[in-house]
Design an enzyme around this catalytic site. Sequence first.
Site, PDB file in Angstrom:
ATOM      1  N   HIS A 117     -26.825 -17.716  25.683  1.00 21.02           N
ATOM      2  CA  HIS A 117     -25.746 -17.448  26.622  1.00 21.02           C
ATOM      3  C   HIS A 117     -24.946 -18.699  26.980  1.00 21.02           C
ATOM      4  CE1 HIS A 117     -27.608 -13.582  26.925  1.00 21.02           C
ATOM      5  NE2 HIS A 117     -26.843 -13.187  27.927  1.00 21.02           N
ATOM      6  N   HIS A 129       0.857  -1.187   0.000  1.00 19.58           N
ATOM      7  CA  HIS A 129       0.000   0.000   0.000  1.00 19.58           C
ATOM      8  C   HIS A 129       0.893   1.236   0.000  1.00 19.58           C
ATOM      9  CE1 HIS A 129      -3.683  -2.341   0.979  1.00 19.58           C
ATOM     10  NE2 HIS A 129      -2.780  -3.161   1.507  1.00 19.58           N
ATOM     11  N   GLU A 186     -16.677  -5.821  25.212  1.00 24.39           N
ATOM     12  CA  GLU A 186     -15.803  -7.003  25.256  1.00 24.39           C
ATOM     13  C   GLU A 186     -14.605  -6.868  24.323  1.00 24.39           C
ATOM     14  OE1 GLU A 186     -19.993  -8.305  26.281  1.00 24.39           O
ATOM     15  OE2 GLU A 186     -19.084  -7.199  24.612  1.00 24.39           O
ATOM     16  N   HIS A 199      -4.890   3.834  -2.882  1.00 20.31           N
ATOM     17  CA  HIS A 199      -4.850   3.081  -1.630  1.00 20.31           C
ATOM     18  C   HIS A 199      -3.919   1.876  -1.732  1.00 20.31           C
ATOM     19  CE1 HIS A 199      -6.480   1.375   2.142  1.00 20.31           C
ATOM     20  NE2 HIS A 199      -6.306   0.221   1.537  1.00 20.31           N
TER      21      HIS A 199
END
Length: 684
Positions: A490, A49, A428, A279
């Site tokens: 869960h 890149h 999380e 890019h």
Amino acid sequence: MQNPTFPSCDERSLVNIEDLRARHPDHWNKATAIRVLALDAVKAANSGHSGMPMGMADVATVLFEKHLKFDASQPNWADRDRFILSAGHGSMLLYALMYLTGYSDISMEEIKNFRQMGARTAGHPEFGHAAGIETTTGPLGQGIANSVGFAMAEASLQARFGKKIVDHHTYVIAGDGCLMEGVSQEAIGLAGKQKLGNLIVLWDDNGITIDGKVSISDVTDQMARFEASGWSVFSCDGHDPEAIDAAIAQAKQSPLPSMIACKTHIALGSSAQDTSKGHGALTDDTLIADTRTAYGWAHAPFDIPADLLSEWRQIGARGAIARQEWEIRFATMSGTKQAEFTRQMSGETPKKLSAAIKRFKQEASEGGKAVATRKASELALGVINSVLPETIGGSADLTGSNNTLTPDLGTFDADNRKGRHVSYGIREHGMASAMNGMALHGGVLPYGGTFMVFTDYARPAMRLSALMNIRVAYVMTHDSIGLGEDGPTHQPVEHLAAIRAIPNMTVFRPADTVETAEAWELAVQLDGPSMLALTRQNLPIVRTEHKTKNLSAQGAYILAEAQGKRMAILMASGSEVSVALEARRILENEGIGVRVVSMPSWELFEQQDEAYRKRVLPAGPVRVAVEAGIRQGWDKWLCGERGNWKKADFVGMDSFGASAPAGELFEHFGITAEATAQKVRDLL
């Protein structure tokens, strides 16, 4: 907030390279050295890149020349500023800076071997490949999220050892991709709440992604977003060195984390400027030749003029004075404090840890109290946190469920940097990424908890913990259908298999309080990351005879031996070890000799020599594994290691769970002692 009006992307394509060169010739030449090295390396590799290093070269040059506190000859100096390239695809920006400033690990040969086998100059910056690469930043968003942990670690250490010894910044270059990734919001929200004034993000605001203009996929006002998250926000022309310098100087004065929007042109000066083509890899000979002409660069590929390289090397040596002054201040500390700082930064644990864990184990085995392993973890952490002042724990808004808070830790926040428990909020992924940053910074031993099912949200950062092989402890509670009524959303059934599949990740699933303590003793000393899978439901003590040796360090061990002829081996982890022991009792009463093997860590068992593994799992007896998860992975122990698929079976899950009390669920899904005993009978 400074927020001037900038020209549109189309108008920006009219940037006057000649004017940029003329107004700041010395700066231009230094920045252009970065640009041409990026062009040359990507051309040689035919991969990479180019555009980002070309666009951000001015910002990086000002940062390294005017602000970054570092000494290239001592890249691991503890009080250096940290520089993180979150937009890791632009890795040649970092490699060029490291070569130019004189980091010994990045030679011109490494630049020429960009992206080649065995080179330190990997496609994305890889921690451990070269001193000076602070973190692995392949997946976008991870670098900026790591940076929050770096800044938190600095603040914690400063509170412990004082500003004379710990006083530095963390600088981040991030792109649009980093800011679009969801983890970035988790990270900036946490940083804003923590008021991390030592954190400065330089946003490469070039308006381009791989698919085209940012506007085709996003309308977010990033400056307003950061400001709303508790940051100071500044902006500048990313090609004007004076404006860049002023913006960074302002940011350094802010008591809040700062974001600087740097308006830049991707692939500056080339025909691919301000386009999605810019890019990627710019390898066309004509484009490269024309760009070099526009830059006024008449030198051959990979040729940096000696006088210009000398100027860059002086920048790399500029921080030597600050480092030497720091060393003098460090030497004035007491010998005890010096030794403790060095110990914490190195990650060594004190000798008294082992004795403390042994005492705790003896009390647990003799006391015989049944508790959930999440509670056992809390009790073990009480011992560990009292011995290791560098631990920083936390939870993703489940502190009372994960049991990560122990007495006298205090809360780490903007008003109490000596606190050692972090309220991460429902973040999380951000929590796991921040813990990676803490571990990478050094001087901090991070652990953090959530429900094990939410490893799905934390897993990208957990994978990078393993890729970098850094010491981070993941406390994952509610580890099976045993959590009960919250139901299948869960209840983790495939998660043990998924995390065990990550190379370098050590998974512990302890069977009782004693094994939990042993797991923690290992987790805080391992070279890499670990996950503790812990129960919600109470478990009986299965290690009733005290052993000073850490048996869990072997990964698997004989917990109970057959009383007569050994006809079966039952293998289990965690809550199912007690199920296996009860099945053994049933079968022994029928005259069937059964060995029970507790397997708290497959990974550590794999590391044992074959002679030990053969003693634990000899050929001959039938084998049954018991675990309240899916079978995947267990066949290695059932059928491999001298086993036989005709003489092996599994008791566990082959579906999602259900909403009901834990006891009913184990009965419903057949994870019982009687079901286990029947498997053995059937095989015999």
